[in-house]
Scaffold this active site. Structure first.
Site, PDB file in Angstrom:
ATOM      1  N   HIS A  34       0.874  -1.157   0.222  1.00  0.00           N
ATOM      2  CA  HIS A  34       0.169   0.027   0.078  1.00  0.00           C
ATOM      3  C   HIS A  34       0.887   0.994  -0.002  1.00  0.00           C
ATOM      4  O   HIS A  34       1.632   1.493   0.821  1.00  0.00           O
ATOM      5  CB  HIS A  34      -0.843  -0.051   1.161  1.00  0.00           C
ATOM      6  CG  HIS A  34      -1.813   1.412   1.208  1.00  0.00           C
ATOM      7  ND1 HIS A  34      -3.126   1.123   0.564  1.00  0.00           N
ATOM      8  CD2 HIS A  34      -1.746   2.516   1.560  1.00  0.00           C
ATOM      9  CE1 HIS A  34      -3.545   2.179   0.817  1.00  0.00           C
ATOM     10  NE2 HIS A  34      -2.746   3.069   1.540  1.00  0.00           N
ATOM     11  N   CYS A  35       0.764   2.212  -0.914  1.00  0.00           N
ATOM     12  CA  CYS A  35       1.709   3.231  -1.096  1.00  0.00           C
ATOM     13  C   CYS A  35       0.796   4.460  -0.610  1.00  0.00           C
ATOM     14  O   CYS A  35      -0.084   4.987  -1.236  1.00  0.00           O
ATOM     15  CB  CYS A  35       2.158   3.499  -2.649  1.00  0.00           C
ATOM     16  SG  CYS A  35       3.154   4.760  -2.944  1.00  0.00           S
ATOM     17  N   PRO A  36       1.381   5.115   0.537  1.00  0.00           N
ATOM     18  CA  PRO A  36       0.814   6.203   0.849  1.00  0.00           C
ATOM     19  C   PRO A  36       1.035   7.686   0.013  1.00  0.00           C
ATOM     20  O   PRO A  36       0.338   8.548  -0.016  1.00  0.00           O
ATOM     21  CB  PRO A  36       1.328   6.725   2.389  1.00  0.00           C
ATOM     22  CG  PRO A  36       2.387   5.651   2.238  1.00  0.00           C
ATOM     23  CD  PRO A  36       2.339   4.647   1.424  1.00  0.00           C
TER      24      PRO A  36
END
Ligand SMILES: [Zn+2]
Ligand SMILES: [Zn+2]
Length: 365
Positions: free
Chosen positions: A180-182
């Site tokens: 999951h890439c913020p």
């Protein structure tokens, strides 16, 4: 139930402690028995044969996970705004201060090269960032339970196809989940993995380009700022310099500060993002996702103890792994689909996966 009753009987203290135990009060024994029954009752409410230390730790840390997930979800929006704002500021500084200097001082062929290279990198960065943030990574179908699956997701209560993992931030299962890439406020999975990697690659190249192009201007600006700073410490020019230094206008001072900001920002991002891009390039070459990297490492150690060698079933050879990621089927695709913006879909549906070999134990040879 019979086992539980036997356990209770065993735990219950003997009345009077046998013939020779006349000193033990009866009330004490009754209280202990009551305590045993209460403990059994409490245990029977939450007993689960699958309970282990991992489940217990998960339960203890659940509130912390919840806070981290929510903060990451909220920070995702802030991070996307930050990337957009910083990229825009770099582009504005390049248009205002770097390009005019290049056009006025460089020979014609260098000007053309800078115009083409700079704009190509800008288009690639903007296109891939937009696509990476807006393209859903892909989720297993909820209405179709007849899909090849390796397990059931405990959170979604749906079959999990191979390479699928549950994202606790998005609270959904993601096909070929990488992470999951913020910075994208999105999961990186089967359908946007290429956009994510291309964005990292072109952003790194763009930062290297800006850093190299503005190096001379940066040194000049840094020198000017240093002189101004020293002049504030030593007001009389003769006390520090033999000749008086020039006075800079507000526009010149702004230009100097902007160029310093540009060079520091692009150089830092080039180093940090360059490292991340390199790491993802290694993973892609191995045919692994970031999640699989951890799983495969554990599996390698486990099989090594058994005298077996781990082989990644999704590794198709270095070149083929790259072709699969970029969706390259013929040579011209390297130009039209990799070096130019392209919104073609990746190969496969992210549910069915061809393994390189089939054996009884597909993980070991
Ligand atoms: Zn799930
Ligand atoms: Zn996610």
């Amino acid at each position: 139930m019979r086992l539980a009753l036997r356990w209770c009987r065993l735990c219950r203290p003997q009345r009077g402690g046998g013939r020779g135990g006349g000193n033990k009060p009866w009330m004490n024994g009754k209280l202990l028995a009551l305590w045993s029954y209460t403990k059994l009752l409490l245990k029977s409410l939450y007993y689960n044969s699958l309970n282990n230390s991992d489940t217990l730790l998960d339960c203890v840390f659940e509130p912390i996970y919840w806070i981290v997930d929510n903060v990451t979800r909220w920070f995702g929006v802030v991070f996307v705004c930050l990337v957009t704002l910083l990229t825009t500021s770099v582009v504005v500084i390049v248009y205002l201060f770097i390009l005019p200097t290049i056009i006025s001082t460089y020979p014609a062929h260098w000007v053309v090269w800078h115009l083409c290279c700079g704009h190509w990198l800008l288009i690639m960065v903007v296109f891939h960032y937009y696509k990476a943030t807006t393209t859903p990574p892909g989720h297993p179908p909820k209405d179709n339970i007849h899909i090849p699956s390796v397990s059931i997701c405990k959170k979604c209560i749906t079959p999990k196809p191979p390479r699928t993992h549950h994202c606790s931030i998005c609270n959904v299962c993601v096909l070929k989940m990488d992470h999951h890439c913020p910075w994208l406020n999105n999961c990186v999975g089967h359908f946007n993995h290429r956009y994510f990697f291309s964005f990292c690659l072109y952003m790194t190249l763009g930062c290297i380009y800006c850093s190299i192009s503005s190096r001379d201007l940066f040194l000049e600006a840094y020198g000017a700022i240093e002189v101004r700073h020293l002049r504030q410490i030593f007001p009389s020019p003769q006390s520090y310099y033999q000749t008086p230094s020039p006075d800079y206008s507000f526009k010149e001072t702004t230009a100097h500060k902007s160029v310093i900001f540009l060079w520091v920002l692009t150089s830092s991002v080039a180093v940090a993002l360059g490292g991340l891009t390199l790491w993802h390039a290694i993973l892609i070459s191995r045919g692994e996702t970031s999640v699989e990297r951890h799983i495969n490492r554990k599996e390698t150690i486990r099989l090594k103890e058994k005298g077996k060698v781990f082989r990644n079933p999704y590794h198709r050879g270095k070149v083929n792994n790259w072709k699969l990621l970029f969706g390259v089927e013929k040579r011209s695709h390297w130009i039209t689909q990799v070096l130019l913006p392209s919104s073609h879909l990746p190969m496969g549906d992210g549910i069915m996966w061809d393994c390189t070999f089939t054996r009884r134990d597909p993980m070991a040879i």
